[in-house]
Design a protein around this motif. Structure first.
Motif, short mmCIF file in Angstrom:
data_model
loop_
_atom_site.label_atom_id
_atom_site.label_comp_id
_atom_site.label_asym_id
_atom_site.label_seq_id
_atom_site.Cartn_x
_atom_site.Cartn_y
_atom_site.Cartn_z
N LEU A 1 13.58 9.92 -52.16
CA LEU A 1 13.16 10.28 -53.52
C LEU A 1 11.68 10.66 -53.55
O LEU A 1 11.28 11.61 -54.23
CB LEU A 1 13.42 9.11 -54.47
N ALA A 2 10.89 9.92 -52.78
CA ALA A 2 9.46 10.24 -52.72
C ALA A 2 9.24 11.62 -52.11
O ALA A 2 8.35 12.37 -52.53
CB ALA A 2 8.73 9.17 -51.90
N ALA A 3 10.06 11.97 -51.10
CA ALA A 3 9.94 13.28 -50.47
C ALA A 3 10.28 14.40 -51.46
O ALA A 3 9.66 15.46 -51.44
CB ALA A 3 10.87 13.36 -49.26
N VAL A 4 11.25 14.13 -52.33
CA VAL A 4 11.62 15.13 -53.34
C VAL A 4 10.49 15.29 -54.35
O VAL A 4 10.09 16.41 -54.70
CB VAL A 4 12.93 14.73 -54.05
N TRP A 5 9.96 14.16 -54.85
CA TRP A 5 8.90 14.22 -55.85
C TRP A 5 7.59 14.74 -55.26
O TRP A 5 6.70 15.18 -56.00
CB TRP A 5 8.67 12.85 -56.49
N LEU B 1 14.92 19.44 -44.17
CA LEU B 1 16.25 19.78 -44.68
C LEU B 1 16.26 19.75 -46.20
O LEU B 1 16.87 20.61 -46.85
CB LEU B 1 17.28 18.80 -44.12
N ILE B 2 15.59 18.75 -46.79
CA ILE B 2 15.51 18.67 -48.25
C ILE B 2 14.84 19.92 -48.81
O ILE B 2 15.30 20.51 -49.79
CB ILE B 2 14.73 17.41 -48.68
N ARG B 3 13.75 20.33 -48.16
CA ARG B 3 13.02 21.51 -48.63
C ARG B 3 13.85 22.78 -48.52
O ARG B 3 13.86 23.61 -49.44
CB ARG B 3 11.73 21.66 -47.82
N SER C 1 -3.03 13.76 -43.81
CA SER C 1 -3.80 12.93 -44.74
C SER C 1 -3.54 11.45 -44.53
O SER C 1 -4.20 10.61 -45.12
CB SER C 1 -3.45 13.31 -46.19
N GLY C 2 -2.55 11.12 -43.68
CA GLY C 2 -2.25 9.72 -43.38
C GLY C 2 -1.03 9.18 -44.09
O GLY C 2 -0.57 8.07 -43.81
N GLU C 3 -0.44 9.95 -45.02
CA GLU C 3 0.73 9.50 -45.76
C GLU C 3 1.97 9.57 -44.88
O GLU C 3 2.10 10.44 -44.04
CB GLU C 3 0.93 10.36 -47.01
N ASP C 4 2.89 8.61 -45.13
CA ASP C 4 4.14 8.59 -44.38
C ASP C 4 5.07 9.68 -44.88
O ASP C 4 5.08 10.02 -46.06
CB ASP C 4 4.84 7.23 -44.53
N THR C 5 5.85 10.22 -43.98
CA THR C 5 6.91 11.16 -44.34
C THR C 5 8.16 10.77 -43.58
O THR C 5 8.13 9.85 -42.76
CB THR C 5 6.52 12.62 -44.03
N ILE C 6 9.27 11.42 -43.83
CA ILE C 6 10.54 11.00 -43.26
C ILE C 6 11.19 12.14 -42.50
O ILE C 6 10.89 13.31 -42.72
CB ILE C 6 11.51 10.51 -44.36
N LYS C 7 12.09 11.74 -41.59
CA LYS C 7 12.90 12.74 -40.89
C LYS C 7 13.88 13.34 -41.89
O LYS C 7 14.44 12.66 -42.73
CB LYS C 7 13.67 12.08 -39.76
N GLY C 8 14.09 14.60 -41.76
CA GLY C 8 15.00 15.27 -42.68
C GLY C 8 14.31 15.84 -43.90
O GLY C 8 14.96 16.43 -44.76
N TYR D 1 19.27 35.62 -44.39
CA TYR D 1 19.29 35.34 -42.94
C TYR D 1 17.93 34.81 -42.47
O TYR D 1 17.86 33.80 -41.76
CB TYR D 1 19.64 36.62 -42.19
N ILE D 2 16.86 35.49 -42.88
CA ILE D 2 15.52 35.04 -42.47
C ILE D 2 15.22 33.67 -43.04
O ILE D 2 14.63 32.81 -42.38
CB ILE D 2 14.46 36.07 -42.93
N GLY D 3 15.66 33.45 -44.28
CA GLY D 3 15.40 32.17 -44.91
C GLY D 3 16.02 31.00 -44.17
O GLY D 3 15.36 29.99 -43.90
N PHE D 4 17.29 31.13 -43.81
CA PHE D 4 18.01 30.01 -43.20
C PHE D 4 17.79 29.90 -41.70
O PHE D 4 17.98 28.82 -41.13
CB PHE D 4 19.51 30.12 -43.50
#
Length: 433
Positions: A287-291, A176-178, A166-173, A346-349
């Protein structure tokens, strides 16, 4: 329905009035805080300074070695290697680095040695190898007439900018947060199922062993009794979890404020963040990635999978408790129950984090025995709503089916004494009308 309420109330009161329940409810948060405080204190302590002797007659690397809070390098090139090795044996030095007295980089790279009484710390060896490799590489460049300054200037520092379609910025990591959020919820469900599922099984075994079950079963149906035990124990478990959270946060706050102890090593993390001067925009992006996560979907799904997953597996535990006379006999039946939970984690991680929308992750997030864990790990990555709905419908449909079968096993098993059942006999019990 009134009988079911009475069973739930009886089971709940019996659990919360149990001495071990009361003790562990209030003692567990204290133990957790003490452990966290000890970890924080140990993390804030400086490591013992280790003195490393360096025998480097040609001065290949000593001048480039950097002393740290843990290691101090001492130039001992004027002494013989034999004397220095004896010094290590007598613990005058913690280690000895011997660099060959030559200018040939290949020989230095292959014949450099490190002596110590115990196994050398891997971190130290890797650091020494990196420093020596860097120094020898620079010497090779110089010998070949290569301009190292030009090489350094020519090196490109690549930083790929991540954006959504969609054009929005995202971050590395962000992944990992998810996985941390999804994995935390999934792991919490697994632990709750194992801990309180075992309580359901123990409660059935205890009443069966004391012959109390014979009196109770004369007044209520086995299905009502089993369901009442499951719900009553789950309510007691939720109460205990709530008390743990409130007491844990309170005790951590008090410990930090009164004793000035940063629990869990947060002091070191804060110091590192201050030293590195973290970019405020980076924090805003995190914080934006979390929200940006589907928080409402995660929370609603957690409640639904929590209820469905717990009731599904508790039915298995109740059936096993009814089939055996003691916990020792139950071990042969527990492995098939625990394995799907372990498989889900196991499958999850190991699969979801790398390919959250792949075939393996998708299938196991819909299969009822693993969906409470795997789907919760997938949801933070964005899952089509139809997959979530299908997974929840199958989970609760399977729960109803398992309860029906478990009730058949429960009805026969609670009145069986003195005989160890086999899988074949348990299957026969499900066929009785």
């Amino acid at each position: 329905m009134s009988l079911l309420k009475l069973i739930i109330k009886r089971e709940f009161i019996a659990k919360v009035r149990n001495k071990s329940f009361i003790v562990m409810t209030f003692l567990s948060p204290l133990i957790f805080v003490v452990i966290a405080a000890v970890v924080g204190y140990l993390a804030s302590m400086k490591a013992d300074l280790r003195r490393i002797a360096v025998h480097d007659p040609a001065n290949v690397i000593f001048n480039t070695l950097k002393n740290t809070e843990e290691y101090r390098y001492v130039n001992t090139s004027g002494l013989s290697v034999g004397v220095l090795r004896d010094s290590v044996k007598t613990e005058k030095f913690d280690g000895l680095l011997v660099v060959p007295a030559t200018t040939k980089t290949n020989e230095i790279a292959q014949k450099t040695q490190y002596y110590s009484n115990e196994s050398a710390p891997l971190e130290l060896i890797l650091d020494l190898e990196d420093q020596l490799s860097e120094k020898l590489t620079a010497q090779n460049y110089q010998a070949a007439g290569i301009d190292t300054l030009a090489i350094n200037k020519a090196q490109a520092d690549v930083s790929i900018q991540l954006k959504k379609s969609s054009g929005e910025d995202t971050i590395k990591g962000a992944s990992l947060i998810r996985i941390v959020i999804g994995g935390g919820f999934g792991y919490l469900i697994m632990m709750f199922i194992i801990i309180y599922g075992n309580l359901v099984m123990r409660s059935v075994i205890e009443e069966k062993t004391n012959r109390i079950i014979e009196i109770i079963i004369s007044s209520v149906k086995p299905f009502q009794l089993m369901l009442g035990k499951i719900i009553g124990t789950s309510l007691a478990g939720l109460l205990q979890f709530g008390i743990w959270i409130v007491l844990g946060i309170t005790l951590l706050t008090v410990a930090s404020a009164v004793f000035g102890i940063e629990t869990g090593g947060t002091a070191g993390i804060a110091a590192n963040a201050a030293a590195e001067q973290v970019d405020p925009s980076r924090i805003q992006q995190l914080l934006a990635a979390v929200w940006d996560l589907p928080i409402a979907t995660i929370l609603i799904s957690f409640v639904l999978y929590f209820i469905g997953g717990y009731f599904l597996y508790s039915s298995f535990y109740a059936a096993i408790g009814a089939a055996v006379d003691n916990e020792t006999d139950s071990q042969q039946f527990l492995l098939p129950i625990i394995m799907p939970l372990v498989l889900g984690v196991y499958i999850g991680f190991f699969t979801v984090i790398n390919d959250p929308h792949g075939t393996v992750a998708t299938v196991f997030s819909i299969v009822p025995l693993t969906s409470p864990i795997v789907m919760l790990m997938r949801i933070p990555f964005g899952v089509p709503i139809w997959q979530v709905i299908l997974s929840i419908v199958l989970l609760f449909a399977t729960f109803v089916l398992v309860v029906w079968f478990a009730a058949k096993i429960y009805r026969v098993g609670i009145l069986m004494y003195g005989k160890k059942p086999t899988w074949k006999e348990i299957i026969k019990w499900t066929k009785y009308d």
